[in-house]
Design an enzyme around this catalytic site. Structure first.
Site, mmCIF file in Angstrom:
data_model
loop_
_atom_site.group_PDB
_atom_site.id
_atom_site.type_symbol
_atom_site.label_atom_id
_atom_site.label_comp_id
_atom_site.label_asym_id
_atom_site.label_seq_id
_atom_site.Cartn_x
_atom_site.Cartn_y
_atom_site.Cartn_z
ATOM 1 N N ASP A 163 1.923 23.925 10.931
ATOM 2 C CA ASP A 163 1.240 24.741 11.956
ATOM 3 C C ASP A 163 2.099 24.875 13.205
ATOM 4 O O ASP A 163 2.187 25.948 13.801
ATOM 5 C CB ASP A 163 -0.107 24.096 12.328
ATOM 6 N N GLU A 195 2.575 32.582 6.153
ATOM 7 C CA GLU A 195 3.789 32.397 6.962
ATOM 8 C C GLU A 195 4.580 33.700 6.957
ATOM 9 O O GLU A 195 5.804 33.720 6.977
ATOM 10 C CB GLU A 195 4.636 31.209 6.462
HETATM 11 P P1 GH3 Z 1 9.726 31.558 0.257
HETATM 12 O O1 GH3 Z 1 11.034 31.262 0.900
HETATM 13 O O2 GH3 Z 1 9.898 32.166 -1.077
HETATM 14 O O3 GH3 Z 1 8.858 32.358 1.162
HETATM 15 O O4 GH3 Z 1 9.044 30.147 -0.001
HETATM 16 P P2 GH3 Z 1 7.806 29.528 0.740
HETATM 17 O O5 GH3 Z 1 7.713 28.099 0.386
HETATM 18 O O6 GH3 Z 1 7.901 29.843 2.179
HETATM 19 O O7 GH3 Z 1 6.615 30.387 0.166
HETATM 20 P P3 GH3 Z 1 5.310 29.986 -0.613
HETATM 21 O O8 GH3 Z 1 4.516 31.269 -0.660
HETATM 22 O O9 GH3 Z 1 5.607 29.297 -1.861
HETATM 23 O O10 GH3 Z 1 4.561 28.972 0.351
HETATM 24 C C1 GH3 Z 1 3.970 29.343 1.554
HETATM 25 C C2 GH3 Z 1 3.259 28.128 2.103
HETATM 26 O O11 GH3 Z 1 2.698 28.421 3.382
HETATM 27 C C3 GH3 Z 1 2.104 27.699 1.247
HETATM 28 C C4 GH3 Z 1 0.957 27.545 2.190
HETATM 29 O O12 GH3 Z 1 0.265 26.342 2.011
HETATM 30 C C5 GH3 Z 1 1.602 27.570 3.544
HETATM 31 N N1 GH3 Z 1 0.714 28.069 4.576
HETATM 32 C C6 GH3 Z 1 0.052 29.241 4.624
HETATM 33 N N2 GH3 Z 1 -0.695 29.314 5.752
HETATM 34 C C7 GH3 Z 1 -0.480 28.166 6.445
HETATM 35 C C8 GH3 Z 1 -0.959 27.650 7.688
HETATM 36 O O13 GH3 Z 1 -1.739 28.269 8.420
HETATM 37 N N3 GH3 Z 1 -0.518 26.427 8.080
HETATM 38 C C9 GH3 Z 1 0.343 25.710 7.312
HETATM 39 N N4 GH3 Z 1 0.749 24.530 7.763
HETATM 40 N N5 GH3 Z 1 0.804 26.157 6.137
HETATM 41 C C10 GH3 Z 1 0.412 27.366 5.688
HETATM 42 MG MG MG Z 2 7.835 31.849 2.793
HETATM 43 MG MG MG Z 3 4.958 34.097 2.029
#
Ligand code: GH3
Ligand code: MG
Ligand code: MG
Ligand code: MG
Length: 315
Positions: free
Chosen positions: A211, A237
């Site tokens: 976060d 993200e």
């Molecule tokens: P890539 O380089 O391919 O984008 O890999 P990545 O790991 O960034 O992408 P992936 O879609 O596999 O993972 C995104 C992660 O973001 C998974 C999810 O739990 C996390 N996420 C999404 N929203 C939030 C949030 O509000 N807070 C936090 N801490 N994590 C979040």
């Molecule tokens: Mg990502």
């Molecule tokens: Mg993503």
């Protein structure tokens, strides 16, 4: 008398009369029978000055006065939006029906001819004060409601974690920009970007650190963009940026600047120091394909960037 609904001891009445004897008589009646605060003025100018600076809750106004008569004082008070809601009761020796009509036309709420019946005068004053104070209360409630409405509207358009525009908000703003382009032949570009391996940040340092990274990346982007650019949190993200009056080539440069700034930032949270990178996809809005497809072009470019090594800008 019934218990008054309103707090009369905070109520301020201005009594206006050019005759000191009249002021004294009226003042004594009010002092003996009520808890209203009292102020006095002996001519129209003095009265208006006091009304404008102090905004009493009511004005008891003589009609016949040298220089400026009571009707004129009342008209001036009603003309000013700041004082227009202060009720004016004329108290006068002029007894003709036409005089009363002129008083009401000037904006008075009541017209009392002398000699008056004391209890009736007091009841009229109280009735009009009650009305004024409940009007004030309604206005105050309205203001509060308006504020609450604006707050809710803002919340509905804001991402709570980062404070950025949310998806709905940037969609609205893109629609506005699209119609501006239709009218004036303007143009704008889009940057879709996504943090690289963000899942690793969460997995390694925990969700709170994740976060923190989202908030920090949001701040870095905002501080590297112009006032008129819109950054939104599009999903987890992933961020979508709209750059008004920006061509594709310029937008690529902007994305490159953001990429550098994020790559170079040393993030530190809960005793850990680390870096992140982001991948960027850029497109220029194309009115022939529409907004959805223009977004998709940026998204496709981002996807290509992810496929070909990340930490890069693709158009
Ligand atoms: P890539 O380089 O391919 O984008 O890999 P990545 O790991 O960034 O992408 P992936 O879609 O596999 O993972 C995104 C992660 O973001 C998974 C999810 O739990 C996390 N996420 C999404 N929203 C939030 C949030 O509000 N807070 C936090 N801490 N994590 C979040
Ligand atoms: Mg990502
Ligand atoms: Mg993503
Ligand atoms: Mg007089």
């Amino acid at each position: 008398m019934n218990t008054p609904a309103t707090e009369y001891n905070k109520t301020l009445l201005l009594v206006v009369d050019d005759n000191p004897q009249n002021l004294k008589v009226l003042g004594n009646i009010l002092k003996e029978n009520t808890k209203y605060g009292l102020a006095f003025a002996m001519n129209g100018y003095e009265a208006l000055e006091f009304i404008n600076s102090t905004k009493p809750d009511m004005v008891l106004l003589d009609v016949m006065m040298p220089d400026m008569d009571g009707y004129e004082v009342c008209r001036q008070l009603k003309k000013n939006p700041e004082t227009a809601n202060i009720p004016v009761i004329f108290i006068t020796a002029k007894t003709e029906a036409e005089d009363a009509v002129e008083g009401f036309e000037a904006g008075g709420v009541d017209y009392i001819s002398k000699p008056f019946h004391e209890p009736e005068l007091l009841m009229r004053i109280r009735t009009h004060l009650d009305l004024k104070l409940s009007r004030d209360m309604l206005e105050e409630k309205n203001r509060e409601l308006q504020l609450a409405y604006e707050t809710i509207e803002k919340l509905a358009l804001t991402d709570s974690l980062t404070g950025l525009a949310n998806r709905r908000s940037i969609m609205n703003q893109m629609a506005v920009e699209v119609s501006r382009c239709d009218r004036n032949g303007g143009y704008f570009s889009l940057i879709m970007c996504d943090i690289d391996f963000f899942k690793k940040v969460n997995d390694t340092f925990g969700h709170d650190t994740g976060d923190y990274v989202l908030r920090t990346v949001a701040d870095i982007m905002k501080s590297n963009l112009r006032q008129q650019d819109i950054v939104s949190r599009w999903g987890g993200e992933e961020f979508l940026i709209m750059l008004p009056l920006t061509e594709l080539g310029q937008a690529v440069s902007v994305a490159e600047k953001l990429r550098e700034a994020i790559k170079d930032a040393i993030l530190s949270y809960a005793g850990e120091q680390f870096c992140v990178t982001m991948t960027f996809g850029v497109s220029q809005f194309d009115k022939y394909i529409g907004i959805e497809q223009s977004i998709k072009k940026a998204d496709d470019a981002l996807y290509l960037g992810k496929q070909t090594g990340r930490n890069k800008v693709v158009q």
